[in-house]
Design an enzyme around this catalytic site. Sequence first.
Site, mmCIF file in Angstrom:
data_model
loop_
_atom_site.group_PDB
_atom_site.id
_atom_site.type_symbol
_atom_site.label_atom_id
_atom_site.label_comp_id
_atom_site.label_asym_id
_atom_site.label_seq_id
_atom_site.Cartn_x
_atom_site.Cartn_y
_atom_site.Cartn_z
ATOM 1 N N GLY A 257 0.745 -1.245 0.000
ATOM 2 C CA GLY A 257 0.000 0.000 0.000
ATOM 3 C C GLY A 257 0.775 1.296 0.000
ATOM 4 N N GLY A 258 2.082 1.269 -0.160
ATOM 5 C CA GLY A 258 2.836 2.518 -0.177
ATOM 6 C C GLY A 258 2.381 3.462 -1.272
ATOM 7 N N ASP A 274 -5.747 -6.223 -5.244
ATOM 8 C CA ASP A 274 -4.682 -7.195 -5.031
ATOM 9 C C ASP A 274 -5.324 -8.562 -4.901
ATOM 10 O OD1 ASP A 274 -1.528 -6.871 -4.127
ATOM 11 O OD2 ASP A 274 -2.438 -8.715 -3.369
ATOM 12 N N ASP A 302 -7.957 -11.034 -9.011
ATOM 13 C CA ASP A 302 -6.853 -11.167 -9.959
ATOM 14 C C ASP A 302 -6.968 -10.022 -10.957
ATOM 15 O OD1 ASP A 302 -5.135 -11.820 -12.047
ATOM 16 O OD2 ASP A 302 -5.568 -13.960 -11.953
ATOM 17 N N CYS A 371 9.936 -3.198 -9.811
ATOM 18 C CA CYS A 371 11.163 -3.079 -9.020
ATOM 19 C C CYS A 371 12.194 -4.071 -9.545
ATOM 20 C CB CYS A 371 10.895 -3.280 -7.531
ATOM 21 S SG CYS A 371 10.096 -4.852 -7.117
#
Length: 440
Positions: A257-258, A274, A302, A371
């Site tokens: 949740g950032g 999510d 999904d 990332c």
Amino acid sequence: MNDATTSPADSALATRGAALDLLFNVLAKRVPFDDAWDASRPLRALEPRDRAFVRMLVATTLRRLGQIDAAIQGSLNKQGQQLKAVVQDILRLGAAQLLFLGTPAHAAVDTAVELAVARKQHPYKGLINAVLRRLDRERASILAEQDAGRLNTPDWLWLSWRKTYGTALTRAIVETHLGEAPLDITVKANAAAWAERLEATVLPTGSLRRAAGGQVTELSGFDEGGWWVQDAAAAIPARLFGDLAGRDAIDLCAAPGGKTAQLAAAGAQVIAVDRSEKRLVRLSENMARLGLGARVTTVAADATEWRPDAVVDAVLLDAPCSATGTIRRHPDVARLKSEEDVEKLGRIQSRLLYRAVDMLKPGGTLVYCTCSLQAEEGESQITNLLYRRPEMQVVPVTADEVGGLSELLTPDGYVRCTPGHLAEIGGMDGFFAARLRRVG
């Protein structure tokens, strides 16, 4: 907790035993470190200080595994000798303590031998003792002769990064991986005031940075909900939307949740999607602490199949990826991920991207990020999307949007952070982000 009658020797053995189990689960069973940690029953019986030592010991062993294995092999009487997995792991933990953690030799060696006895590896007591004693005696010369960054980087990653980034930047990446990541923080507002309270530095990108260590929940203002932990690179994508006040946004693959918090703090009404209900519970708890719960609706689904009731102004897709940009924080990634994982995840990323486009209004903005340091999960995904979805156009990111750090931008206007960037002040996670607009 340890019983009051537990001797220091028994405590040390229990601590190393928990570390051995954890290392085995990561390397042999291929369980991600955090999952193995959460599932470890022996850890629950340890004192907090001992649990902290276990985390440091196993993380260091994973981070320096290439150096450790090379040092062990070089200290065996028979070169190329194959060791039983449990013996190898006992030696690895002992070597990590002697070579990198400064553990006194008597403590590291004695507990390794005792651990071998406890795990019914009596025939290897002499070998373990001899190898570790040699590592202790020859520590300085062993480390001086090693190419640490290269040894600790699996071949497939080294070759991939060298092809994409060149040798110099690849070297900077792998050298940064040798150290712990600092603690980065995103604030809802008033970065300068929070920096003073948290004894942190304001980075050019707007994140706060302080040295790693300590309990996050005990830092000033945690319960006030004015900030949350988030790597400086991870905080960039959500800022690329600009003004979100009064707009609707979807955060796909949202937990923990950032980025959801960033979108909500910027004034958006956010649907956080999510597939993990458990992770969404954590996200909701985070939003409640930050006072942003009213702006966030959670959906367990999904994202390759879910459809919103209506198209929206903004979609943020932080896609599942190999996470090779987070090796500083998660050294197990280098040992658990493979080229095959990158290919498999690339197919999922493509599906998610196409779905994300369909959720956008004409004129709406999509920010795609991973990332990962792998071009297949970043630049190549956008190239393929632009070919197949001509209604999408890249909106180049400008230097002023990343704090003037033009080195974070590619010629195509994408954000491409690597751990080698800002290395002089602690580096940053590897991240890719692209901003696109749906036209017509």
